[in-house]
Design an enzyme around this catalytic site. Structure first.
Site, PDB file in Angstrom:
ATOM      1  CB  THR A   7      -0.936   0.021   1.223  1.00 26.16           C
ATOM      2  OG1 THR A   7      -1.982   0.934   0.972  1.00 26.16           O
ATOM      3  CG2 THR A   7      -0.210   0.409   2.487  1.00 26.16           C
ATOM      4  N   GLY A 162       1.309   5.477  -7.474  1.00 26.20           N
ATOM      5  CA  GLY A 162       0.513   4.459  -8.162  1.00 26.20           C
ATOM      6  C   GLY A 162       1.027   4.134  -9.553  1.00 26.20           C
ATOM      7  CB  CYS A 165       4.568   1.459  -5.999  1.00 18.84           C
ATOM      8  SG  CYS A 165       4.484   0.109  -4.804  1.00 18.84           S
ATOM      9  CB  THR A 168       0.732   1.968  -4.958  1.00 20.34           C
ATOM     10  OG1 THR A 168       1.594   1.672  -3.857  1.00 20.34           O
ATOM     11  CG2 THR A 168      -0.061   3.224  -4.665  1.00 20.34           C
TER      12      THR A 168
END
Length: 178
Positions: A7, A162, A165, A168
């Site tokens: 996350t 986002g 990664c 994410t």
């Protein structure tokens, strides 16, 4: 058994505003199990923001304990965080929990780790999770070079994380305090 993880949580403070946001992806190994998880929320009658990264069940356990500490210390964020960190570090059962928390109220932002650390981040920016370094770097650049509100900095930072990664996504939950 593999843990659910992955996350990005980021918090930005500017002036009298603080924003805390996170993505919605929950990953088990290399499989996305859920894309709309809510890892950021308000607690203590909307006066405290909290975001968590790490093993999901562990994070929820710590969130419950932190909320109880806030009640015990009548909303005093630092005292609640230090007490939780002490318990987390010294209790045999808690010691094995794999999660991190960012907590924020109107005055301060803190990162709480399982090593017993309670960190007051520099520059009003804190980030945790697999995409935390990307989000923190983006937030730092945005804070130094723009006048964007904290909520906008958080959103743009999460978007960049986002894109970089794999753990994410771009389904964000962002909460603010003013």
């Amino acid at each position: 058994m593999e843990q659910y993880h992955g996350t990005t949580i980021v918090s930005v403070r500017r002036g009298n505003q603080v924003a805390l946001g996170g993505d919605g992806q929950v990953t088990l190994g290399n499989i996305v199990m859920k894309g709309t998880a809510r890892k950021v929320r308000t607690i203590y009658d909307g006066k405290v923001l909290v975001g968590f990264a790490g093993a999901t069940a562990d994070a929820f356990s710590l969130l419950d304990r932190f909320e109880a500490k806030l009640q015990k210390y009548q909303g005093h964020l630092l005292r609640a965080a230090v007490d939780l960190a002490k318990d987390w570090r010294t209790d045999r059962a808690l010691r094995h929990l794999e999660a991190m928390l960012i907590v924020a109220d109107r005055e301060s932002t803190l990162v709480i780790t399982g090593n017993g650390d309670v960190l007051d981040p520099e520059g009003g920016i804190a980030a945790i999770g697999s995409g935390g370094a990307y989000a923190q770097s983006a937030a730092k650049a945005l804070m130094e070079n723009t006048e964007l509100a904290p909520r906008d900095v958080v959103e743009k930072s999460l978007r960049i994380a986002g894109e970089l990664c794999i753990y994410t996504n771009t389904n964000f939950v962002i909460e603010t305090l003013e």
